[in-house]
Design a protein around this motif. Sequence first.
Motif, mmCIF file in Angstrom:
data_model
loop_
_atom_site.group_PDB
_atom_site.id
_atom_site.type_symbol
_atom_site.label_atom_id
_atom_site.label_comp_id
_atom_site.label_asym_id
_atom_site.label_seq_id
_atom_site.Cartn_x
_atom_site.Cartn_y
_atom_site.Cartn_z
ATOM 1 N N PHE A 97 0.927 -1.301 0.155
ATOM 2 C CA PHE A 97 0.120 -0.121 0.035
ATOM 3 C C PHE A 97 1.027 1.226 0.028
ATOM 4 N N GLN A 98 1.978 1.243 0.993
ATOM 5 C CA GLN A 98 2.812 2.502 0.806
ATOM 6 C C GLN A 98 3.521 2.610 -0.346
ATOM 7 N N TYR A 99 3.965 1.441 -1.134
ATOM 8 C CA TYR A 99 4.430 1.366 -2.447
ATOM 9 C C TYR A 99 3.617 2.304 -3.478
ATOM 10 N N HIS A 100 2.375 1.832 -3.201
ATOM 11 C CA HIS A 100 1.286 2.279 -4.364
ATOM 12 C C HIS A 100 1.198 3.663 -4.156
ATOM 13 N N VAL A 101 1.083 4.213 -2.915
ATOM 14 C CA VAL A 101 0.648 5.339 -2.505
ATOM 15 C C VAL A 101 1.644 6.676 -3.014
ATOM 16 N N GLY A 102 3.341 5.751 -2.734
ATOM 17 C CA GLY A 102 4.392 6.797 -2.814
ATOM 18 C C GLY A 102 4.433 7.083 -4.314
ATOM 19 N N TYR A 103 4.314 5.952 -5.138
ATOM 20 C CA TYR A 103 4.373 6.162 -6.814
ATOM 21 C C TYR A 103 3.510 6.670 -7.375
ATOM 22 N N SER A 104 2.296 7.032 -6.632
ATOM 23 C CA SER A 104 0.801 7.453 -7.594
ATOM 24 C C SER A 104 0.758 8.740 -7.484
ATOM 25 N N LEU A 105 1.348 9.226 -6.213
ATOM 26 C CA LEU A 105 1.212 10.747 -6.195
ATOM 27 C C LEU A 105 2.092 11.670 -7.339
ATOM 28 N N ALA A 106 1.669 12.033 -8.159
ATOM 29 C CA ALA A 106 2.504 12.576 -9.301
ATOM 30 C C ALA A 106 1.803 13.906 -9.741
ATOM 31 N N MET A 107 2.554 14.683 -10.299
ATOM 32 C CA MET A 107 1.947 16.171 -10.760
ATOM 33 C C MET A 107 2.403 16.546 -12.214
ATOM 34 N N ALA A 108 1.202 17.273 -12.734
ATOM 35 C CA ALA A 108 1.555 17.512 -14.029
ATOM 36 C C ALA A 108 1.913 19.267 -14.052
ATOM 37 N N TYR A 109 2.391 19.920 -15.103
ATOM 38 C CA TYR A 109 2.943 21.490 -15.133
ATOM 39 C C TYR A 109 2.323 21.775 -16.296
ATOM 40 N N ASP A 110 1.835 23.214 -16.142
ATOM 41 C CA ASP A 110 1.274 24.034 -17.651
ATOM 42 C C ASP A 110 2.032 25.102 -17.884
ATOM 43 N N ARG A 111 3.366 24.939 -17.295
ATOM 44 C CA ARG A 111 4.300 26.152 -17.968
ATOM 45 C C ARG A 111 4.589 26.456 -19.336
ATOM 46 N N TYR A 112 4.291 25.348 -20.245
ATOM 47 C CA TYR A 112 4.396 25.569 -21.659
ATOM 48 C C TYR A 112 3.368 26.225 -22.216
ATOM 49 N N VAL A 113 2.105 25.846 -21.800
ATOM 50 C CA VAL A 113 0.801 26.641 -22.231
ATOM 51 C C VAL A 113 0.934 28.065 -21.752
ATOM 52 N N GLY A 143 -3.869 4.204 -11.255
ATOM 53 C CA GLY A 143 -4.384 2.846 -11.969
ATOM 54 C C GLY A 143 -3.350 2.180 -12.453
ATOM 55 N N GLN A 144 -2.464 2.602 -13.138
ATOM 56 C CA GLN A 144 -1.386 1.942 -13.830
ATOM 57 C C GLN A 144 -0.668 1.151 -12.773
ATOM 58 N N LEU A 145 -0.268 1.579 -11.497
ATOM 59 C CA LEU A 145 0.505 1.010 -10.325
ATOM 60 C C LEU A 145 -0.386 0.078 -9.880
ATOM 61 N N ALA A 146 -1.689 0.068 -9.954
ATOM 62 C CA ALA A 146 -2.591 -0.809 -9.099
ATOM 63 C C ALA A 146 -2.382 -2.175 -9.744
ATOM 64 N N VAL A 147 -2.001 -2.529 -11.162
ATOM 65 C CA VAL A 147 -1.632 -3.837 -11.558
ATOM 66 C C VAL A 147 -0.706 -4.596 -10.973
ATOM 67 N N GLU A 164 15.514 -0.700 2.917
ATOM 68 C CA GLU A 164 14.836 0.705 2.516
ATOM 69 C C GLU A 164 14.113 1.198 3.670
ATOM 70 N N ILE A 165 13.958 2.824 3.603
ATOM 71 C CA ILE A 165 13.197 3.284 4.686
ATOM 72 C C ILE A 165 11.908 3.403 4.317
ATOM 73 N N ILE A 166 11.464 3.211 3.094
ATOM 74 C CA ILE A 166 10.024 3.143 2.805
ATOM 75 C C ILE A 166 9.993 2.071 1.397
ATOM 76 N N CYS A 167 8.714 1.687 1.435
ATOM 77 C CA CYS A 167 8.473 0.408 0.323
ATOM 78 C C CYS A 167 8.425 1.220 -0.825
ATOM 79 N N ASN A 168 9.246 0.519 -1.959
ATOM 80 C CA ASN A 168 9.563 1.211 -3.214
ATOM 81 C C ASN A 168 9.262 -0.096 -4.035
ATOM 82 N N SER A 169 9.828 -0.013 -5.303
ATOM 83 C CA SER A 169 9.853 -0.976 -6.242
ATOM 84 C C SER A 169 10.945 -2.277 -5.853
#
Length: 299
Positions: A97-113, A143-147, A164-169
Amino acid sequence: MDNNLNITYINIDAYVELDKYRFVYFVIMFTAYILIICSNSTIVCLIVIHKNLHEPMYIFIAALLLNSVLLSTALYPKILFDVLSEKPIISYPACLFQYHVGYSLAMAYDRYVSICKPLQYPTIMMKRNICILLVVAWILPAGQLAVPVGLSADVELCEFSFKEIICNSTVSKLQCESSRELNMYGLVCFVNLLILPVFFVLFTYIRIFIITYRSGREVRRKAAQTCLPHLIVLINFSCFGSFDVLLYQIETDFPKIVHLIMLLQSTLYHPLFNPIIYGLKMKEIYKHLRKLFCPGKTV
């Protein structure tokens, strides 16, 4: 393994001389957590409260800083509990669960527009499009990491010590048999969630610098002041993200202290510095921060 509850527990063996430096670890991580929560939450609240900050750029900044709060809250309490425990452990389902949450929180940028197409900005960044981008930025990685997380839930483990100090890949290294399909899917996720977005953002920044280079000196100066800090953060984040993922692919054993320093930097760096890069460096946000903390001074 707890046979009564049929739950597998994993020993966390990432810290260097935990018995000797237990309270040093705790003070550092607790201080960092408080600073992260207070600084990020303050700027998010300012953006929510003040209507002149209800613009697409500030909305994305608020979402990014909210990500920092959510990610830190998902990781730091467990880290703090671990450094105070005589024997740090985590259950395998909680680790996934920690692995899923850690990798899922991502963000997008609109600087180009916002910079390359300023005249079209109100048309492109309508309220509906902002909502779509925010939802996609959060839901698509989850959704992708849920698989792989779902497929890993019932596998048998042969190793029960996690460096590791947190669960990852690298949690996949604990499995008795390595799944070729999961490895291939993990590489696809790595390319899709990290490599492709990085190349896209780099492409847009190159376009920005080309356009500003053809403009006046003042435009170039402002673009450099705005974009360079963000670009440095992006490159730094990408390097740490790549290090984290590629640890699973390579067999080289790093010295434990080097490994720990890299892990701590990836956990501390961005949540702490994002409020500075995206808060204090932004003129309108800085004005409201000065009014909040220095009410007697004029801006």
